[in-house]
Design a protein around this motif. Sequence first.
Motif, PDB file in Angstrom:
ATOM      1  N   VAL A  19       0.443  -1.191  -0.200  1.00 64.70           N
ATOM      2  CA  VAL A  19      -0.068  -0.061   0.147  1.00 64.70           C
ATOM      3  C   VAL A  19       1.039   1.938  -0.208  1.00 64.70           C
ATOM      4  O   VAL A  19      -0.001   2.425  -0.277  1.00 64.70           O
ATOM      5  N   LEU A  20       1.823   0.963   0.793  1.00 64.45           N
ATOM      6  CA  LEU A  20       2.807   2.159   1.169  1.00 64.45           C
ATOM      7  C   LEU A  20       3.408   2.511  -0.794  1.00 64.45           C
ATOM      8  O   LEU A  20       3.267   3.788  -0.561  1.00 64.45           O
ATOM      9  N   LEU A  28       5.212  10.830  -4.947  1.00 66.56           N
ATOM     10  CA  LEU A  28       6.776  11.459  -5.765  1.00 66.56           C
ATOM     11  C   LEU A  28       6.754  11.286  -6.846  1.00 66.56           C
ATOM     12  O   LEU A  28       7.226  12.809  -7.552  1.00 66.56           O
ATOM     13  N   ALA A  29       6.339  10.063  -8.135  1.00 67.24           N
ATOM     14  CA  ALA A  29       6.455  11.392  -9.581  1.00 67.24           C
ATOM     15  C   ALA A  29       5.695  12.025 -10.376  1.00 67.24           C
ATOM     16  O   ALA A  29       6.288  12.786 -10.592  1.00 67.24           O
ATOM     17  N   ALA A  31       4.835  14.425  -8.308  1.00 66.79           N
ATOM     18  CA  ALA A  31       5.385  15.851  -8.372  1.00 66.79           C
ATOM     19  C   ALA A  31       6.424  16.124  -8.617  1.00 66.79           C
ATOM     20  O   ALA A  31       6.354  17.188  -8.790  1.00 66.79           O
ATOM     21  N   ILE A  32       7.060  15.526  -8.970  1.00 65.59           N
ATOM     22  CA  ILE A  32       8.786  15.528  -9.700  1.00 65.59           C
ATOM     23  C   ILE A  32       7.940  15.949 -10.666  1.00 65.59           C
ATOM     24  O   ILE A  32       8.584  17.230 -11.582  1.00 65.59           O
ATOM     25  N   VAL A  33       7.393  15.174 -12.190  1.00 68.45           N
ATOM     26  CA  VAL A  33       6.790  16.050 -13.675  1.00 68.45           C
ATOM     27  C   VAL A  33       6.106  17.290 -13.289  1.00 68.45           C
ATOM     28  O   VAL A  33       6.272  17.675 -13.637  1.00 68.45           O
ATOM     29  N   PHE A  34       5.317  17.916 -11.626  1.00 68.92           N
ATOM     30  CA  PHE A  34       4.779  18.736 -11.919  1.00 68.92           C
ATOM     31  C   PHE A  34       5.759  19.757 -11.630  1.00 68.92           C
ATOM     32  O   PHE A  34       6.417  21.089 -12.060  1.00 68.92           O
ATOM     33  N   GLY A  35       7.136  19.842 -11.258  1.00 66.93           N
ATOM     34  CA  GLY A  35       7.974  20.513 -10.364  1.00 66.93           C
ATOM     35  C   GLY A  35       8.762  20.716 -11.766  1.00 66.93           C
ATOM     36  O   GLY A  35       9.010  22.084 -12.119  1.00 66.93           O
TER      37      GLY A  35
END
Length: 266
Positions: A19-20, A28-29, A31-35
Amino acid sequence: MTTGARGWSIRARAFDGRVLAGIVYPLLAIAIVFGLWEGVIRLFDVPVWLVPKPSDFLGRFATELPTLAAAAWATSVRIFFGFLLGVAVAVPLALALVSIPALERGLYPVIVFLNIMPKTVIGPILIVWFGIGPMVAVLIVFLMCFFPVLVDAMSGFRAVDPRLHYITRSMGATSFQTFRHIRLPASMPHIYSGMRIGIIKAVEGVIIAEFIASNAGLGHLIMRASSYMDMPLMFCGLIATAIVALIFNAIMTLLGRVLMPWARRV
């Protein structure tokens, strides 16, 4: 600690780890793409009417949440009923086609012909018959998901070892008992595989339908936003569509555990 308690603890830790990993890694992926997206847009000063920044459409997503939720609900209802209709028709028809070779030779080519017809061509015909409304979307979803479920169900029913029928017959089992306890469970992995493909096609089909003939739903919202060149709202609609698709995919995963409890993995 007893053996049973130790085994339960190991399974609980394994489940928590899955689940984690299933939540943290995708977030996380994203967030990286949006950043990176935000940085590139700001660096090259791309206008919002061409490509909006994540900060533009994520903020808009929060303010338009009631509208997006209502549109997502309308889209989800159409997906549910169209997909349910597709499965309800495809699985019994697959059994009939496999069981009656003459029916397969006569009907299957017609089904293939109907499947290869573009749904954007069928849409206007359905509008003439049923008008603009949810019925057209439900029928297009049905047409999109029907064929994958049918083909995989036929493969599943054919995959059953014929010798099992002779064994169950020699033991006095009825045809229904053989189907219920042997043929259906053995073919269920194939049927479930077709359903997983079908639910993806259903999401694709409902957006196409709402582009063509709808006064509600996420597809209608995206088309309305495009007519005003409201790019942030269009991207909000795309994100909401992705969320709906992920929810239905998660439901299908849980449904697989219910339909095939023997296939569960620790």
